[in-house]
Scaffold this active site. Structure first.
Site, PDB file in Angstrom:
ATOM      1  N   THR A   1      -3.504 -13.209 -32.075  1.00  0.00           N
ATOM      2  CA  THR A   1      -2.957 -14.479 -32.536  1.00  0.00           C
ATOM      3  C   THR A   1      -2.862 -14.460 -34.048  1.00  0.00           C
ATOM      4  O   THR A   1      -3.788 -13.997 -34.726  1.00  0.00           O
ATOM      5  CB  THR A   1      -3.829 -15.672 -32.070  1.00  0.00           C
ATOM      6  OG1 THR A   1      -3.267 -16.886 -32.575  1.00  0.00           O
ATOM      7  CG2 THR A   1      -5.262 -15.544 -32.532  1.00  0.00           C
TER       8      THR A   1
ATOM      9  N   HIS B   1     -20.092 -12.707 -25.532  1.00  0.00           N
ATOM     10  CA  HIS B   1     -21.333 -11.945 -25.717  1.00  0.00           C
ATOM     11  C   HIS B   1     -21.980 -11.562 -24.388  1.00  0.00           C
ATOM     12  O   HIS B   1     -22.898 -10.725 -24.353  1.00  0.00           O
ATOM     13  CB  HIS B   1     -22.322 -12.757 -26.565  1.00  0.00           C
ATOM     14  CG  HIS B   1     -23.234 -11.918 -27.397  1.00  0.00           C
ATOM     15  ND1 HIS B   1     -23.471 -10.592 -27.138  1.00  0.00           N
ATOM     16  CD2 HIS B   1     -23.975 -12.218 -28.490  1.00  0.00           C
ATOM     17  CE1 HIS B   1     -24.321 -10.110 -28.022  1.00  0.00           C
ATOM     18  NE2 HIS B   1     -24.641 -11.073 -28.868  1.00  0.00           N
TER      19      HIS B   1
END
Length: 569
Positions: A488, A540
């Site tokens: 992006t 994560h």
């Protein structure tokens, strides 16, 4: 036998669509495979072709949201559609007594535009003649006679869609105790998909049974209408005046002038539909300045789009100068514009909002940052961009360098290219790179398939092609699903630094930003270099700190020394 046209299945996760536009009119002859309508889902826009030759009979109005498999139109193969309407137009006064038998002729009303259609949804209250009251007119004296007997009519929330179970009373348009006429709009109802108008079921005194802003279920009581006495002085006077002449004057009143005055005097005259009202508010045009072309003089969306503000503001100011009373409240008004407007969220915007919130709540998202010296890439582009465009027909941009660098890094750190599926981790040995594009209807993310196998010109051509489809709202579901990693670029809007949100079910997204000349230290010397911040947001749960930081450092190395992309080192 007519052929039914149903909403086809357009994707696994799509359960409903909106009729964006009818390309063919009701009663129009169409051919097989000819596109008759545009359908819009929360992900893309589709074209609906005719399944056979015949005359189109539209069942569902433009702008309505309906479920997959719903019948929206019929195709009449014999082509006989509009014939029954002619005899009623030429009916003689002598035949008027026998007219009630073949009265269902109004079924040929056009459905091409929801706000001009009296049958698009009975709750819309657009001033037309509902199907259960053929031949009646909103201004006809017949309903007044029918309700003169007295009594209380309970109004409940009508069914407005298969998946809608409750609505909110957005606004009461008529206060409690007000005199209302049959089919007059008394309230606006709002669901999670659309806003509807609620018309009165009869003539009488309105009594609210629910408060504005209250959310109630389908079928629940919303109001009562006390019919009979106390229907308003305006209604009683014409009834009393007509009573002495009720025995004979039925034949004396000239029919054509009466019909003309009824059409001009209905409550719908000069009233904008919800879509037209929003457009007029945005333009700052008063509804009184627009001539309605819809049923009974109602202002349609097309009228509002064609309307222009009149530069006649000074005239009212001069007229109001001699009047002292209205001038005092105007002095208390705050200086400057304080306008507000409310817009309904599109299906695409609702879906994007829901998914972004889900990602924040369901992932352990972190963001790591780094910066890149863009001078080597800028020098390379300056040197070869003209020859590159001459040979390949497309410009050499930054996106191809970033895509190539990301593909190399994803091969070296496969967990960044993986995703979680239940209790499993799915590793991808290919790189389907999603490119975030700001389209007119919202954010879309088309996918470059097998980007690791494409050359620089192949990537640039694919980026240009997908961006064009996004701007034209012609991306398909297949072109927006299945990515393994997202790029992006907020830098095109001037963003210096951001924390992008993961595009689920992917596990990471790389944010690019604007390029700024900043002082940096090189070999003990302070020099000015074009620098860009990079931000890698990752899940994560699947990507550890070592993988995420190493991945971003590898991307930085490849961008600061583009020859590595050619040599694979």
């Amino acid at each position: 036998m007519p052929t039914e046209i149903k909403i086809p299945a357009v994707g696994e996760s799509i359960t409903e669509v909106t009729i964006a536009k009818w390309l063919k009119k009701d009663g129009e002859a169409v051919r097989r495979d000819e596109v008759i309508a545009e359908l819009e889902s929360d992900k893309a826009t589709f074209e609906l072709p005719a399944e056979a030759d015949g005359v189109l009979k539209i069942r569902v109005a433009e702008g309505e949201t309906i479920g997959i498999g719903t019948v929206i139109a019929d195709l009449d193969g014999d082509g006989s559609g509009a014939a029954p309407a002619a005899p009623t137009a030429g009916a003689s006064p002598a035949a008027s007594a026998a007219a009630p038998a073949p009265v269902p002729a109004p079924a040929a009303d056009p459905l091409a535009k929801g706000e001009e259609n009296p049958r698009a949804s009975d709750q819309a209250g657009y001033g037309g003649t509902p199907a259960d009251r053929p031949g009646g007119s909103p201004a006809s004296p017949a309903p007044a006679v029918a309700t003169a007997g007295g009594g209380t009519i309970e109004m409940t929330i009508p069914a407005v869609g298969e998946s809608i179970t409750e609505v909110t009373i957005a606004k009461w348009l008529k206060p409690d105790g007000a005199a209302v006429k049959r089919d007059e709009v008394i309230a606006e109802l709002e669901s999670d998909k659309a806003t509807f108008e609620l018309p009165a079921d009869a003539e009488g005194i309105l009594r609210h049974a629910a408060q504005e802003g209250e959310t109630i279920g389908i079928g629940a009581l919303i109001a009562r209408i006390e019919s009979g006495g106390g229907v308003g002085a305006g209604a009683a006077a014409p009834a009393g005046a007509a009573a002495p002449a009720a025995a004979v004057p039925l034949a004396q009143a000239p029919a054509p002038p009466a019909a003309a005055t009824a059409t001009a005097a209905t409550y719908a005259t000069g009233v904008p539909s919800p879509a037209a009202g929003k457009i007029l508010d945005e333009k700052g045009v008063a509804a009184a300045d627009v001539a309605g072309s819809g049923r009974d003089g109602r202002i349609t969306k097309e009228d509002a789009q064609n309307a222009q503000a009149r530069p006649a503001a000074p005239a009212p100011a001069v007229a109001s100068a001699p009047v002292a009373a209205p001038a005092a409240p105007a002095a208390l008004a705050p200086a400057g514009g304080r306008g507000q407007r409310r817009e309904r969220m599109s299906n695409l915007r609702k879906t994007v909002a829901r998914r972004l919130v889900a990602v924040k709540n369901e992932t352990a998202m972190l963001t790591t940052f780094n910066e890149v010296n863009m001078q080597p890439i800028m020098d390379l582009r300056t040197k070869f961009k003209d020859k590159f465009k001459e040979k390949n027909g497309v410009g050499l941009g930054f996106m191809s360098f970033f895509t190539k660098a990301v593909c190399v890094a994803l091969k070296e750190w496969p967990s960044v290219n993986a995703q979680i599926d239940g209790t499993d981790i799915v590793f991808n040995d290919f790189c389907d790179i999603s490119i975030a594009v700001s389209a007119p209807k919202g954010l879309v993310v088309p996918v470059i398939r097998n980007a690791e196998q494409l050359s620089f010109d192949g990537i640039e051509k694919e980026v240009v092609r997908l961006a064009g489809l996004a701007r034209d709202n012609k991306l398909t579901i297949e072109q927006m699903t299945g990515g393994t990693f997202t790029l992006t670029n907020g830098g095109i809007f001037g963003s210096m630094l951001s924390t992008p949100i993961i595009n689920a079910p992917q596990s990471a997204i790389l944010g690019m930003h604007n390029i700024i000349q900043r002082p940096v230290a090189e070999n003990g010397q302070v020099v000015i270099r074009p620098m860009m911040y990079l931000a890698l947001s990752y899940d994560h749960r699947i990507i550890d700190g070592r993988e995420s930081v190493s991945f971003l450092v590898r991307v930085k190395e490849l961008l600061e020394d583009p020859t590595r992309l050619l040599l694979g080192v």
